[in-house]
Every structure is written in C-alpha cells, then in structure tokens.
Scaffold this motif. Structure first.
Motif, mmCIF file in Angstrom:
data_model
loop_
_atom_site.group_PDB
_atom_site.id
_atom_site.type_symbol
_atom_site.label_atom_id
_atom_site.label_comp_id
_atom_site.label_asym_id
_atom_site.label_seq_id
_atom_site.Cartn_x
_atom_site.Cartn_y
_atom_site.Cartn_z
ATOM 1 N N GLU A 287 0.822 -1.213 0.000
ATOM 2 C CA GLU A 287 0.000 0.000 0.000
ATOM 3 C C GLU A 287 0.857 1.264 0.000
ATOM 4 O O GLU A 287 0.512 2.256 -0.633
ATOM 5 C CB GLU A 287 -0.912 -0.009 1.234
ATOM 6 C CG GLU A 287 -2.005 -1.046 1.124
ATOM 7 C CD GLU A 287 -2.281 -1.730 2.439
ATOM 8 O OE1 GLU A 287 -1.310 -1.978 3.186
ATOM 9 O OE2 GLU A 287 -3.445 -2.018 2.716
ATOM 10 N N GLU A 290 2.170 1.800 -3.468
ATOM 11 C CA GLU A 290 1.106 2.295 -4.344
ATOM 12 C C GLU A 290 0.871 3.792 -4.105
ATOM 13 O O GLU A 290 0.712 4.575 -5.044
ATOM 14 C CB GLU A 290 -0.164 1.490 -4.063
ATOM 15 C CG GLU A 290 -1.150 1.531 -5.196
ATOM 16 C CD GLU A 290 -2.370 0.665 -4.908
ATOM 17 O OE1 GLU A 290 -2.220 -0.398 -4.288
ATOM 18 O OE2 GLU A 290 -3.465 1.066 -5.314
ATOM 19 N N ALA A 293 3.733 5.785 -5.539
ATOM 20 C CA ALA A 293 3.625 5.877 -7.000
ATOM 21 C C ALA A 293 2.597 6.948 -7.385
ATOM 22 O O ALA A 293 2.831 7.771 -8.272
ATOM 23 C CB ALA A 293 3.221 4.523 -7.570
ATOM 24 N N ASP A 309 4.967 1.585 -8.679
ATOM 25 C CA ASP A 309 3.774 0.860 -9.143
ATOM 26 C C ASP A 309 4.103 -0.618 -9.314
ATOM 27 O O ASP A 309 3.332 -1.500 -8.923
ATOM 28 C CB ASP A 309 3.282 1.448 -10.478
ATOM 29 C CG ASP A 309 2.152 2.450 -10.272
ATOM 30 O OD1 ASP A 309 1.390 2.288 -9.296
ATOM 31 O OD2 ASP A 309 2.039 3.380 -11.084
ATOM 32 N N SER A 310 5.277 -0.864 -9.893
ATOM 33 C CA SER A 310 5.690 -2.258 -10.087
ATOM 34 C C SER A 310 5.914 -2.955 -8.752
ATOM 35 O O SER A 310 5.529 -4.102 -8.568
ATOM 36 C CB SER A 310 6.984 -2.313 -10.909
ATOM 37 O OG SER A 310 6.693 -2.562 -12.250
ATOM 38 N N ALA A 312 4.529 -2.265 -5.949
ATOM 39 C CA ALA A 312 3.223 -2.495 -5.311
ATOM 40 C C ALA A 312 2.566 -3.746 -5.877
ATOM 41 O O ALA A 312 1.982 -4.550 -5.145
ATOM 42 C CB ALA A 312 2.314 -1.291 -5.525
ATOM 43 N N LEU A 313 2.695 -3.923 -7.166
ATOM 44 C CA LEU A 313 2.064 -5.078 -7.810
ATOM 45 C C LEU A 313 2.758 -6.376 -7.421
ATOM 46 O O LEU A 313 2.136 -7.429 -7.373
ATOM 47 C CB LEU A 313 2.134 -4.890 -9.330
ATOM 48 C CG LEU A 313 0.932 -5.324 -10.152
ATOM 49 C CD1 LEU A 313 -0.347 -4.725 -9.633
ATOM 50 C CD2 LEU A 313 1.128 -4.924 -11.608
ATOM 51 N N ARG A 314 4.054 -6.275 -7.128
ATOM 52 C CA ARG A 314 4.806 -7.495 -6.817
ATOM 53 C C ARG A 314 4.683 -7.914 -5.368
ATOM 54 O O ARG A 314 5.031 -9.042 -5.039
ATOM 55 C CB ARG A 314 6.282 -7.289 -7.146
ATOM 56 C CG ARG A 314 6.587 -7.515 -8.619
ATOM 57 C CD ARG A 314 7.892 -6.866 -9.001
ATOM 58 N NE ARG A 314 9.021 -7.434 -8.275
ATOM 59 C CZ ARG A 314 10.162 -6.798 -8.057
ATOM 60 N NH1 ARG A 314 10.321 -5.582 -8.485
ATOM 61 N NH2 ARG A 314 11.148 -7.374 -7.414
ATOM 62 N N CYS A 315 4.257 -7.019 -4.482
ATOM 63 C CA CYS A 315 4.132 -7.415 -3.082
ATOM 64 C C CYS A 315 3.147 -8.579 -3.046
ATOM 65 O O CYS A 315 2.022 -8.450 -3.527
ATOM 66 C CB CYS A 315 3.644 -6.251 -2.219
ATOM 67 S SG CYS A 315 4.912 -5.021 -2.000
ATOM 68 N N GLU A 316 3.570 -9.674 -2.484
ATOM 69 C CA GLU A 316 2.838 -10.932 -2.567
ATOM 70 C C GLU A 316 1.351 -10.776 -2.250
ATOM 71 O O GLU A 316 0.497 -11.149 -3.006
ATOM 72 C CB GLU A 316 3.462 -11.951 -1.619
ATOM 73 C CG GLU A 316 4.569 -12.760 -2.265
ATOM 74 C CD GLU A 316 4.045 -13.847 -3.169
ATOM 75 O OE1 GLU A 316 3.237 -14.652 -2.669
ATOM 76 O OE2 GLU A 316 4.432 -13.895 -4.346
ATOM 77 N N PHE A 318 -1.462 -8.038 -0.012
ATOM 78 C CA PHE A 318 -1.528 -6.745 0.630
ATOM 79 C C PHE A 318 -1.212 -6.906 2.108
ATOM 80 O O PHE A 318 -1.818 -7.699 2.807
ATOM 81 C CB PHE A 318 -2.897 -6.099 0.424
ATOM 82 C CG PHE A 318 -3.008 -5.450 -0.905
ATOM 83 C CD1 PHE A 318 -3.242 -6.206 -2.033
ATOM 84 C CD2 PHE A 318 -2.829 -4.099 -1.044
ATOM 85 C CE1 PHE A 318 -3.312 -5.613 -3.273
ATOM 86 C CE2 PHE A 318 -2.898 -3.492 -2.273
ATOM 87 C CZ PHE A 318 -3.141 -4.254 -3.404
#
Lengths: 325, 459
Positions: A287, A290, A293, A309-310, A312-316, A318
């Motif tokens: 979070e 994100e 970003a 952004d990348s 945030a998307l990769r964090c397994e 939330f």
C-alpha cells in the motif's frame, strides 16, 4: 550497580542502550523511570513510567510511581493514577491462577467459565475481568471484550492501555456492525437483528483519555487519527499522525498514514518523503508503494512512479495494516 | 453431467469431525450434531450402507462427548469412533488441523470410503446429506459447497425455534436457514459483497445480492463436504478448502458444485469480530485488482475452477430473470478478475526478464488508471513487449509522457491493446505478420500465453 555507586548518568545510558534493543522490557523501563525521577529528570521519568503502565496495565506499581511523579510535577493526572493504583492493590488478594493456567494452555472457554465463577464472588475483580477480555478476544467475541473492558476502564482511569484497547474494540465493532447492517439491508431489504451501533463519541473520549495518560503512544495516536479522518477532521488527524511518526520513527504504518493524510491535505512533497520512509522501513508494504507511485505521478516523476507501481504489484499480498488508505 | 462419471456410491461412509476444547465441543454437541441428526441428513445418508462417525478430539474432551445423550443416539444409527489427537502437534493451529484431517482420511482409498467432512461450528440444513448421497451415487468424486457465516449469539437464539420437541435435533430447512443467515450475517460476508465499498484481505468468495431473495455467490475456496479419494493422500499439505481437492481429483468434471441452497445449505457460526484491519476501502476497479492479486498468490487451479460455478443462496422462490441478471454480472466480474490475473502473471514475467519500464507501464495502467479489465476475458494470448531500451526511450519522449497524463486513458488503452494478439503465436508466425518489427527475444512462455520482446513501441 552504576546507579548505586552514584554514577547516575552512566546507569541511565546503560539502560537506554538496553532498551533500544529490548523495547518490551518493563523492568528496565521501571528502573529507568525511577532513576530519572530520583535524579530530577521528571520528563524522562514520566515517559519511562508511562511505558511500564502500557506494558503492564494490570500491575499497581507503575500507577503508584506515576502518581508520585505527577505529584512532584503538580500534574492533575496524579489523582487518576492514585485511584488506579489503589484499585489494583485491592485486587491483589484475588487469586487468578485458576484462570491463568487455562489461558496458558489455550483453553479459553475453560478460562471464561472459571473467570465467571470468580466474578460471582468478587464482582470487581479487575485482573480476572482482564483475563476474561483476553479470552473473549481469542474467540473473536468483540462485544464481550468491550463489556469487560468498559468495567475495567471505570476502575483504572489512568490506564491508557485499557482506554485505547476499549476504543479499538468499540471502533472495530462499529465498523463491522455497520458493514453487516448494510449487507443485511441489501439482501433482505431491512437491517439485521443484533447489529446495534455503538455511539462514536465514546470512542473519541477513550482515545483522548489514552493519549492524555500516554501522549507518546504512537499506535494510540494513529488509531485515533484514523477515527478523526473517518469523521472528516483531517486537520486534527494530521497532528496525531505527525506525533505518531515522531514517537515511532521506525514504524512504517505511522509513516504511511502520515503520508496519506499529508497527500489529502495537499502537502505532496512532505507526503512523498513520508511514503518513501514507509517503503524503506517495510519493503513489502504494497500500500505504501502504491501511495508513493500515486504521489510521484502528481509531481510528474515518471521513473519513481513506475518503479513503485511495479513494486506495489509485486508485493505478494496486501500487507495487513491499520493504514487509513 | 460429466461423461467421466462412474455411477455407484462408496462402499462405506465415514463422517469425520475434528472438535476439541470446551468451546468447540459444546458447539458441536448443541448445534452441529443436532442439525446432522435431522431426518434428511445422517439417517438419509447412511441408509443401507456401513458407516462410521469419527470424532477427532483430545482426551480431556472425551467425557463431555461420551456422556452426551445425542452421542448415544448417534451410536444407534452408526458406529461412533473417537480418535485421540493429543499426540498430534503442528506448526500453528492450521497446520495442526491439516494433520488431524489427514488422520481422519487415512485408509479411505483402500476402503473405498466416502468421506463426509463436517465442521464443529456449523448448522446443516435438513436434506443436505441426502443430496450428497445422490451426487455420490452418480459417481462424483467430490461435493463442494459452502454457506454464509453468521454472528453467533443472536442467530442461535433465533435458531431455537427449529429445535425439535425433545430438544435433541434441529430441523431447519434450507430457505429458513438462508433467511436466518441474512438477518445475522457476519461482517466478513458483507466485505465479500461485490458492491461493498470495502474489501476483505482474503476475498475467497464473493457475493452479488438479489434484494428480497438472497445472493449469488462465487467461491474460490469451498468446503469439500464429500470426497472419495482413489489414492491415499497422507502427504497432503494445505487446507481442506485450498489444495485438498486438487490432490484428490484429477478430472475436475468429477467435482459436484452445489448450485442452489435448496439442495444443500450450511451456515457457519462465528462471533462478531475479526481484525478490522483486514478490511480496506475499495472501488469497482480496485476490487478487481485486489481479488486478482489474491487469486494469483493463493488460489489453486481447482479454486479457480470453483469460482466459475455460481451458487444461488435464497430464502424465497427465485425470480429467474433477476437471478440470471445477477449471475451474468458475477460472470463478467469473474472474467475481469481472471483476465487481470493474466496481466499480473505477465507483469511478473516482465520483471524476471528485466523489462522494468514495460512492467512499470503495465502496473501504472492497473493502479493509476484503473485499466484492470482492458484485456477482456482470460484466454490464450500473445504479448508483444517493447525491449527495455525502446520502452525507456518512448517514456522519455513527449508522446510517451503525454500518454501517461490524466485524461489519456483511452489512448493508453489503445497503446496497450496494440501489443496483444489473440492466441499463442510463435516468433516465426509473428515475423510474417509484423514485417519491420524485430524480435529481440522470442517465445517466452506464460501461463495461457506467450511473450515476445520487440524492438519498438507499437504506437
């Protein structure tokens, strides 16, 4: 040893070093508090003693010592501390071993049964009631937790720990019941049965009481600020978020919440700094990445924005937080 | 119906429940067991077949169980076996529960046992186990179903109206049970409502309300009420709703998903609380992304298969038109989730291959512009990804940076769409289709797709 030999500064330094590595050591905080008060450093002494009360809310000693220190300082909080210490000293005659032994082996239902038997004989048994609250918490029975904590809070007006915990539970109950009510309404066309919302002013009063008795408690500040934001009081929330980040500089959640509030207040540069701090402290904090970003896009920093952004998307998954996002 | 079905029920029934500690044993004895003893449940299940009821419990709880009159009544209907679990440890309560379930399933394949996995804190609607028997006799290898969670005390008070005259059984029909659950719904369920302004961290099921009638549910993790293992599964790890059925069933067409609560219904009893920190604010697009993230990291192939099967949970006659609308909506949302998962897998692949800028642009489109559904439905696709140098050059150009500004969502969508082709196309096939475009690295495999790295951004 150093303190008894008259080397107070050396003793305080040794304790401070120890506490930097062992934040939860109540005995060390108590020693630091007593030493500081005796050597005239009331500010440091009160802070350390408040930490003891936070770690051991059901022990009379920290309230007794706090009462003495507040009296020296001419602070009105002495009276609450005095009352709390007396209540807990009276409570010492009640044996809770039967409850504790069940709690230690995880038999929470047995602990509740035994605890209720004791309460029939001693209705004001504070520590038994506290164990009951813990047992109910293990059952996710938040309303029973709150019922027990409410009675304890009346007996221990100086306990920031009890006030904050009760506020946390009342706030959680409010949010959860509100959610359930809306869903019942969506399915049935009418609200469900047992979901009566608790008044929010109680929550606010309790957080204020907790912060009054333990102003350096970052978590209390953060949670209270979350309530304030939820009720559209961003300015006051921001004060508490700032205090939380100051008192707990290593707490990623405090920094993330501060960043979010700063962003809402239009202070984008400061928000970026706080969000960046949160991601450094917790690299898996999706979070926060994100948020960072989003803020980076606002200031047209494409490289920073894309990178986070990348991330945030990769964090397994939330990361579960009390973050107000 | 599946063509792989081999009709015929199991040789023996084994009902398994794990219950220990005063709280769960009491709840089992006062709620679960009375509902299991309703006429359309255990009696209808085991009629004419050998059966046992296996209770996995701790030694300290044995007296409370064996002294209970309902246990004596149960033992008149089938063999009751208590198994002591004191020696079974585990790394935390969930791991221990898995080990206990493994014990309960031991030897099932060899005995051709049909396992009925019960939970100790649930109410089963009358007729549920009779329906399970029918599905088992058709040859299904697993029956998956689930039901809503309710807040205990008030629900239990209302449930008393359904207790039999001698206070020994609870005979509650599916519609009455669903109505009670709607009245006392647990906040967790509310956070799984697709239209809610919040989302739960673990969205393992999702609901679409049908006002005045009930809700459509799609669940990734469903309770395996019945399983019939064809091989021993002693090495099973995971949870019974997240991995077990993948281990037992090779052909997913042998799984019976309950589609209507009139057929099978259950309600889980809980208390009000759980960490409210698990609830986050969300909106329609963010929900798709969050659910997709959870699915990508947690859901097994069988879990994803389960979510394709909507279940109707209703307390009235259904108005067919309204339910079909809700089901269509839920299908569209699930399509979006699974397509978004495909993008998350693509993103991970791009990062692994050092394509950071392209990965960043994809993440930007998902997070900042809400383009979570731009792919449409999940199906085999070919992704053309600009090499790092080309993407970076484009980003620093005026045209690239302009496209990332607010108000350029449609243009960004078009740009992304330019880089996708339907079906799996090899690098050789692509060269003939895109003359002038150089493939820097081709044929990178992706689940349900393929990736080729190209030398430019396709504007």
């Amino acid at each position: 040893v150093a303190f008894q030999a008259g080397r107070a500064a050396e003793a305080r330094q040794a304790l401070a070093d120890h506490l930097a590595r062992n934040e939860e050591d109540a005995d060390a905080w108590l020693a630091l508090g007593l030493m500081s008060v005796r050597s005239g450093n009331l500010g440091q002494g009160l802070s350390a003693l408040r930490r003891v009360a936070r770690l051991r809310p059901m022990a009379p000693e920290p309230y007794r010592e706090l009462a003495a220190a507040y009296q020296i300082a001419g602070d009105q909080r002495a009276a609450d501390c005095e009352r709390s210490a007396e209540a807990l000293e009276r409570d010492q005659v009640i044996d809770l071993q039967a409850v504790i032994s069940h709690m230690r082996r995880g038999a929470t239902a047995d602990a509740i049964a035994v605890g209720l038997e004791i309460l029939q004989r001693h209705p004001s048994a504070i520590r038994v009631r506290y164990e009951l609250a813990l047992a109910h918490q293990a059952h996710n029975d938040y309303e029973s937790v709150a019922d027990n904590l409410r009675l304890i809070a009346n007996e221990l007006p100086a306990s920031a720990s009890v006030a904050k915990t009760l506020a946390d539970f009342l706030w959680a109950c409010h949010r959860l019941k509100h959610l359930a009510q809306s869903f019942s309404l969506a399915i049935l066309g009418s609200a469900g049965g047992g979901n009566v919302l608790s008044p929010l002013h109680q929550v606010e009063d309790l957080y204020r009481a907790a912060i009054r008795h333990d102003p350096e408690w970052a978590e209390a500040r953060t949670y209270f600020a979350n309530v304030l934001r939820e009720t559209d009081r961003l300015g006051e929330a921001l004060e508490h978020y700032r205090a939380a980040a100051e008192y707990a500089p290593g707490d990623a959640i405090a920094h993330c919440n501060l960043a979010s509030a700063l962003a809402a207040a239009g202070e984008i540069s400061a928000a970026i700094e706080s969000a960046r701090e949160a991601t450094i402290l917790r690299p898996d904090f999706g979070e926060a990445h994100e948020l960072l970003a989003r803020l980076a896009w606002l200031v047209k920093d494409a490289a920073l924005a894309l990178a986070h952004d990348s991330r945030a998307l990769r964090c397994e998954r939330f990361y579960t937080t009390q973050a107000f996002l | 119906m599946s063509s792989g079905l081999r009709p015929g029920g199991p040789a023996v029934w084994r009902l398994v429940v794990a219950a220990w500690g005063r709280r769960f044993v009491d709840r089992f004895l006062t709620t679960t067991l009375p509902s299991v003893l309703s006429p359309g449940n255990v009696a209808a299940l085991v009629r004419g077949a050998p059966a046992e009821f296996m209770i996995l419990t701790e030694a300290a709880d044995l007296p409370r169980l064996s002294d209970h009159p309902l246990m004596r009544r149960l033992s008149e209907m089938l063999t009751v076996r208590t198994v002591c679990i004191d020696q079974i440890g585990g790394d935390g309560k969930y791991d221990r529960m898995t080990r206990i379930h493994r014990l309960g399933m031991e030897g099932a394949a060899q005995a051709d046992a049909g396992l009925i996995l019960l939970t100790p804190d649930a109410i089963w609607a009358d007729g549920t186990l009779a329906s399970v028997r029918r599905a088992a006799e058709l040859g299904y290898q697993a029956v998956l179903m689930d039901g809503p969670r309710v807040v205990g005390p008030a629900f239990l008070a209302d449930l008393e109206a359904f207790r039999g005259p001698e206070s020994d059984t609870i005979n509650v029909g599916p519609r009455a049970l669903m109505e009670l659950s709607a009245r006392h719904i647990h906040p967790n369920e509310a956070a799984w409502n697709w239209h809610s302004p919040v989302i739960h961290d673990a969205p393992f099921q999702l609901h679409w309300p049908v006002a005045g009638e009930g809700m459509v549910t799609r669940a990734f993790c469903m309770h395996p009420l019945f399983v019939r293992p064809r091989r021993e599964i002693g090495d099973f790890v995971g949870a019974i709703d997240n991995g077990l059925v993948d281990r037992i069933v090779d052909d997913f067409s042998l799984i019976y998903y309950c589609r209507d609560s009139d057929e099978m219904a259950v309600v889980s009893i809980d208390e009000l609380g759980f960490s409210s920190a698990s609830i986050k604010r969300t909106d329609k697009r963010d929900r798709i992304l969050r659910v997709a993230k959870w699915v990508t990291s947690v859901a097994t192939p069988q879990n994803r298969h389960a979510a394709l099967h909507p279940a109707r949970r209703h307390f009235t006659e259904v108005t067919e038109r309204r339910w079909r609308t809700a089901e269509r909506l839920s299908a569209a949302h699930m399509d979006a989730v699974l397509a978004c998962r495909q993008l998350l897998l693509l993103h991970a692949t791009l990062m692994e291959h050092g394509l950071d800028t392209a990965a960043g642009l994809l993440a930007f489109a998902l997070h900042q512009r809400g383009l979570v559904g731009w792919l449409g439905r999940a199906r085999p696709r070919t992704f053309l990804v600009p090499a790092e140098a080309a993407a970076s050059r484009w980003l620093n150009d005026e045209s690239g940076s302009q496209l990332l500004q607010q108000g350029q969502k449609a243009a960004l969508f078009c740009l992304l769409a330019n880089h996708v082709r339907d079906g799996r196309m090899t690098a050789d096939e692509l060269r003939t289709l895109l003359p002038g475009v150089s493939i820097v690295e081709g044929d990178i495999p992706l689940e349900d797709g393929i990736v080729h790295v190209i030398d430019r951004v396709l504007g």
